[in-house]
Write an enzyme that holds these catalytic residues in place. Structure first.
Site, PDB file in Angstrom:
ATOM      1  N   ARG A   1       0.746  -1.132  -0.079  1.00  0.00           N
ATOM      2  CA  ARG A   1       0.156  -0.120   0.095  1.00  0.00           C
ATOM      3  C   ARG A   1       0.968   1.208  -0.255  1.00  0.00           C
ATOM      4  NH1 ARG A   1      -3.377  -2.925  -1.382  1.00  0.00           N
ATOM      5  NH2 ARG A   1      -5.572  -3.484  -0.685  1.00  0.00           N
TER       6      ARG A   1
ATOM      7  N   HIS B   1      -0.216   0.139 -10.201  1.00  0.00           N
ATOM      8  CA  HIS B   1      -1.039  -0.650  -9.242  1.00  0.00           C
ATOM      9  C   HIS B   1      -1.669  -1.948  -9.771  1.00  0.00           C
ATOM     10  CE1 HIS B   1      -3.558  -0.491  -4.960  1.00  0.00           C
ATOM     11  NE2 HIS B   1      -3.167  -1.601  -5.397  1.00  0.00           N
TER      12      HIS B   1
END
EC number: 1.1.1.79
Length: 313
Positions: free
Chosen positions: A228, A276
């Site tokens: 993250r 991502h």
């Protein structure tokens, strides 16, 4: 059985039809604002606050990803967003382990064989062989020893690397040295040449990739963040690279996504950016897992991927 579905990015029609074919007697609908009709299960990703808050009748909430930080962060900001006592279940793998292995192996070998440096030399039209890295001096450390962390550790060990993992509690992984607990973090970091972050995002792990940690790594270390964006203090990484403490970084996740066009990472010669995509949810596999868990819960069994909301994973 009533099931509601919400995902801001997934194609709803694919999921609704796929779930319906697997659960032909269920009533499955896409949740829209104002929908207060009864539901037994909710399948969500980044749900609006009002979607779940009053649904005390829910038997389970399924997060359509490996992480549940978005839901739990919202619960911390707005208590009651997640109905008290309702089980929260995350996806366990759904094809992510293989994808993560591929991403990590490709990146590690790129650094180990110094391909990133040769690419920079090519831009300068410079023909200059570099001293190769040696396996015995290229220790790889993995923050996080969950399903994905273990999978990545096993794969890297197959390439002959010395691999170590750090986690909150002790883990046994064949061929991998395990460290556990905050007091063992410095020992884990020291001697690490390439650091991979695969930790869950919790209040305790936020900002763990910082100057203090970077300063304890081997000189000219490498960073891979595929967990993250909140784990990384971006200014600290830039400072560490500019100071020569960190040689290069590959980043798949960021504090703000999409990454703003003026962000210094875009133009930094030692930063590799991916949007991502290190491991994405494969819909068909994910649907199979969700349906299997719903059937287990309907039969009174515990689902795979049940989240401890206090720990955050």
């Amino acid at each position: 059985m009533n099931i509601i579905f919400y995902h801001p990015f997934f194609e709803a029609k694919q999921w609704l039809s796929g779930l319906q074919s697997r659960l032909p007697t269920a009533n499955i609908r896409q949740w829209r604002r104002g929908d207060t009709q009864p539901a037994d299960y909710a399948l969500v990703w980044q749900p609006p606050q009002e979607m779940l808050a009053s649904r005390v009748e829910l038997k389970g909430v399924f997060a359509l990803g490996a992480g549940v930080d978005a839901i739990l962060d919202q619960e911390r900001r707005h208590p009651g967003t997640l109905p008290a006592g309702v089980p929260l279940v995350r996806l366990e793998d759904t094809g992510m382990s293989l994808q993560m292995q591929e991403y990590v192996v490709a990146t590690v070998l790129r650094y180990f064989r110094r391909m990133d440096e040769y690419q920079l030399q090519q831009q300068q039209k410079l023909w200059q062989p570099l001293e190769p890295h040696q396996h015995d001096k290229f220790t790889i450390g993995i923050l996080g020893a969950g399903v994905l962390g273990k999978s990545v550790a096993h794969k890297l060990a197959e390439f002959g690397f010395t691999v170590r993992c750090w986690s909150r509690t002790p883990k046994q992984i064949d061929g991998v040295t395990s460290f556990a607990g905050q007091e063992k973090l410095p020992a884990f970091i020291q001697g690490t040449q390439l650091l991979i972050n695969l930790l869950p995002h919790t209040p305790q792990t936020a900002g763990i990739l910082n100057q203090s940690l970077f300063s304890q790594l081997n000189a000219n270390a490498y960073i891979i963040n595929i967990a993250r964006g909140a784990h990384l203090l971006e200014r600290d990484l830039l400072a560490a690279m500019n100071a020569g403490q960190v040689a290069a970084a590959t980043l798949d996740v960021f504090a703000e996504e999409p990454l703003p066009s003026m962000h210094p990472f875009w133009s930094h010669p030692r930063v590799t950016i991916t949007p991502h995509i290190a491991a994405v949810t494969l819909p068909e596999v994910a649907m199979d897992q969700v349906v299997a868990n719903i059937q287990a819960m309907e039969a009174g069994r515990e689902p795979v991927g049940l989240v401890d909301v206090v720990r955050g994973y």
